[in-house]
Design a protein around this motif. Structure first.
Motif, short mmCIF file in Angstrom:
data_model
loop_
_atom_site.label_atom_id
_atom_site.label_comp_id
_atom_site.label_asym_id
_atom_site.label_seq_id
_atom_site.Cartn_x
_atom_site.Cartn_y
_atom_site.Cartn_z
N LYS A 1 49.87 30.46 -1.59
CA LYS A 1 49.19 30.77 -2.84
C LYS A 1 50.16 31.17 -3.93
O LYS A 1 51.13 31.87 -3.67
N GLY B 1 46.18 27.25 -10.62
CA GLY B 1 45.01 27.73 -9.90
C GLY B 1 45.24 29.13 -9.38
O GLY B 1 44.81 29.49 -8.30
N TYR B 2 45.92 29.91 -10.19
CA TYR B 2 46.29 31.25 -9.76
C TYR B 2 45.10 32.22 -9.80
O TYR B 2 44.30 32.19 -10.73
N ARG B 3 45.00 33.06 -8.76
CA ARG B 3 44.02 34.15 -8.72
C ARG B 3 44.75 35.40 -8.30
O ARG B 3 45.45 35.36 -7.28
N PRO B 4 44.63 36.46 -9.05
CA PRO B 4 45.36 37.68 -8.68
C PRO B 4 44.95 38.20 -7.31
O PRO B 4 43.81 38.08 -6.90
N ASN B 5 45.89 38.73 -6.62
CA ASN B 5 45.66 39.34 -5.31
C ASN B 5 45.16 40.76 -5.52
O ASN B 5 45.90 41.63 -5.97
N GLU B 6 43.89 40.97 -5.19
CA GLU B 6 43.28 42.28 -5.45
C GLU B 6 43.93 43.40 -4.64
O GLU B 6 43.97 44.54 -5.07
N THR B 7 44.40 43.05 -3.48
CA THR B 7 45.03 44.06 -2.64
C THR B 7 46.29 44.60 -3.30
O THR B 7 46.48 45.82 -3.42
N ALA B 8 47.12 43.69 -3.74
CA ALA B 8 48.37 44.11 -4.39
C ALA B 8 48.05 44.89 -5.65
O ALA B 8 48.68 45.91 -5.96
N ALA C 1 45.42 46.64 -6.28
CA ALA C 1 44.91 47.96 -5.93
C ALA C 1 46.06 48.89 -5.52
O ALA C 1 46.10 50.05 -5.91
N LEU C 2 46.98 48.35 -4.77
CA LEU C 2 48.09 49.18 -4.31
C LEU C 2 48.94 49.64 -5.48
O LEU C 2 49.30 50.81 -5.60
N GLN D 1 33.08 45.35 -5.99
CA GLN D 1 32.46 44.97 -4.74
C GLN D 1 31.98 46.17 -3.96
O GLN D 1 32.39 47.30 -4.23
N LEU D 2 31.13 45.91 -3.00
CA LEU D 2 30.56 46.99 -2.21
C LEU D 2 31.04 46.82 -0.78
O LEU D 2 31.07 45.71 -0.25
N ARG D 3 31.43 47.91 -0.18
CA ARG D 3 31.90 47.84 1.20
C ARG D 3 31.03 48.70 2.09
O ARG D 3 30.75 49.85 1.77
N ASN E 1 40.30 56.07 2.42
CA ASN E 1 40.45 54.76 1.80
C ASN E 1 39.35 54.43 0.80
O ASN E 1 39.28 53.32 0.30
N LEU F 1 32.73 45.48 6.08
CA LEU F 1 32.04 44.34 5.50
C LEU F 1 31.99 44.53 3.99
O LEU F 1 31.73 45.63 3.50
N ASN G 1 40.52 36.24 -2.33
CA ASN G 1 40.73 37.57 -1.78
C ASN G 1 40.01 37.80 -0.46
O ASN G 1 39.98 38.92 0.04
#
Lengths: 334, 334
Positions: A5, A48-55, A57-58, A103-105, A124, B104, B124
């Motif tokens: 990616k 077709g770039y989409r940011p990595n939400e994990t990175a 967030a960190l 989003q909801l977890r 977390n 989830l 993601n």
DNA sequence: TGTAGGCGCGGAAGCGCTCTCAGCAGAAGG
DNA sequence: CCTTCTGCTGAGAGCGCTTCCGCGCCTACA
């Protein structure tokens, strides 16, 4: 065929800018303008770039995910599947989260969850958590580790809560039944330890005492079959019953079936008021008069609170529980 | 009063080991043993350390979160709140996720979601996604960007799917009704574009044709009120109806109420078979005979597939839809 | 005694992003 | 022409963690 990616570095390279600049335009931050923005956007589209939400967030310390903590009671039956309550909580939360693209977890723990398990979730839950069904102990523990929490049931005074007036709702239910000429009003309660069940029982008892009526109670489990059985027991022991206050619609739906099974009619012979105003209430036949628990609204309010930032310790909101008239209570004040 | 949360470096320092070693023992990885493990665990306990899942995900490239993508139909009504289907999907998924401590994440998109929005979610969804209710277009798009996806409805042939035999289920429903002596069997179908609705309609038509019976159809929306109205229309135009096949329990619950409202009895005058075996079926009065859609099992299977690793493109599983007999069909083969 | 080989550990390089800070241009003012 | 200010931009230092690589030690076998 892409090997892996594209990252923001690829975007920056293609656009001929630095990574910092690319980041700025991706976040609509000031300090980048003119043709640069356009070049970056072109590069994004091209790759077709989409940011990595994990990175993201960190690096930023912010998460676009709010959690909901819920207890799973038994195997299969408690969690979401069995009870309409959860889906309403989620619906209420999603309605506000959707708009802000958060989003909801879902975090499930058993009723025997260790403090460590709670801590792990709390550690977390950066954006915060809605405590949907938790014991007071769990709620307190969670709130100690994560201030951004709001409970949907009343728990320790310190943990922020958005609660429904369960006591008042049950009280009103009995009053309505009495106002329609009913005097032998039985109750089917929820499971022993459940805070909501306790409050609804309190409201019932208070109303019955004030009205000078006898307390006729049976215990249920908040599930349909339990309501069915409890209603049967009640009818057997007190054949002269003319009304039932049932602490949740699912049980009330079971009670309606039980009443029909004994050859009695609802609402003429036995009137019923349920509690929750869930999907079970509208599916019952006749549709249930019930006490409307504004679950969606409460969950939405809780979510907004979380999204707004810090939740003041001890914050408290109380939502009214209103009577919804449908087919299981007589229309007239006979 | 801690200033900020302890990190793995703090743990390492307190334990007197390197960060790498601390990481090893935290992950139960080999290459660390004896008293070192104990020292690290002591340090963790002393500091109240909890690993940061975000950092962990970024560094390892693995996420402990699986997504579920679902369309929100209209405001309020479609998403979770209105329909029991979603909660069953979530219940099925949670039952397997809980055991492996994976969370989830709910991702809602409107039915008019842009490809970009789908891409953003796909980019993601590292651990994979269950596509709960999606259009074929969306599913295909999603799968192109994220191979770890499995759909719960049949879509493009390439995207892995775990589907229910809706056609066969509807076919069986009609057969059962016919075997019990019913000949004027009407149907209430789901919304036009819905893949499940289409299949169930196909099954109904096929069975009716084979049986040489006339097709008597009305359109519904998968919601209770729609079922109520459709049943009323049907009864009005075809007063001699003796059975209804209703494409979802929620609508069927409405149909039961409508039938009762016209003074007819279920199942004697009009028999009903619903579809789904949702909470609506057991709450209806009489409880609905229905076609059991093993949603929980399907969702669980999908989740296990995702957890196992890569999902073979074009993978396909089909679950049977069985008849569940309850009170809305006559017992005897009259 | 010499050389493999295995094991436990630390160093250090990232994962993909954000964000501070310094630099450098050009405009404005003296 | 020099200074000051402003506005873009890039270099680089992390965020908290995993994981590759290699070093030293110890046992084993010749």
């Amino acid at each position: 065929m892409r090997i892996s990616k594209p990252t923001i570095d690829d975007v920056a390279r293609v656009a001929g800018v630095s990574r910092a600049t690319a980041s700025r335009v991706l976040n609509d931050a000031p300090g980048a303008s003119g043709p640069v923005r356009a070049r970056v956007h072109d590069a994004v589209a091209a790759l077709g770039y989409r940011p990595n939400e994990t990175a993201r967030a960190l690096a930023s310390g912010r998460q676009r995910t709010v959690d909901v903590l819920a207890i799973t009671y038994g195997p299969n039956e408690g969690w979401l599947g069995g009870h309409p309550y959860y889906s309403r909580v989620l619906a209420g939360m999603m309605s506000v989260l959707e708009a802000v693209d958060v989003q909801l977890r879902l975090c499930a723990v058993g009723s025997d969850a260790t403090p460590a398990a709670i801590d792990a979730i709390a550690a977390n839950a950066t954006a915060g958590a809605v405590l949907a069904t938790v014991t007071p102990t769990m709620a307190a523990r969670f709130h100690r580790r994560c201030r951004r929490a709001v409970s949907l049931v009343a728990t320790a005074p310190s943990v922020p809560a958005i609660e429904a007036d369960n006591v008042g709702g049950a009280y009103t239910a009995v009053q309505r039944l009495h106002a329609r000429g009913r005097g032998r009003i039985a109750a089917i309660h929820g499971p022993a330890g459940n805070p909501c069940a306790i409050d609804r029982r309190t409201g019932y008892r208070r109303a019955m005492r004030q009205l000078g009526l006898p307390d006729i109670s049976a215990d249920g489990d908040f599930l349909r079959a339990g309501g069915y059985q409890a209603a049967l027991r009640l009818l057997d022991r007190h054949p002269d019953l003319d009304a039932m206050f049932v602490a949740c619609d699912l049980m009330a739906a079971g009670a309606v079936q039980a009443i029909a099974a004994t050859g009695r009619r609802v609402p003429d012979d036995v009137s019923i008021v349920g509690f929750d105003d869930s999907v079970a209430a509208i599916c019952a036949n006749p549709p249930l008069s019930t006490m409307r628990l504004p679950v969606e609204e409460m969950a939405a309010a809780a979510t907004r609170l979380l999204l707004a930032g810090t939740v003041p310790t001890g914050h408290r909101e109380r939502f009214a529980v209103d009577f919804v008239e449908r087919g299981s209570t007589p229309r007239s004040t006979a």
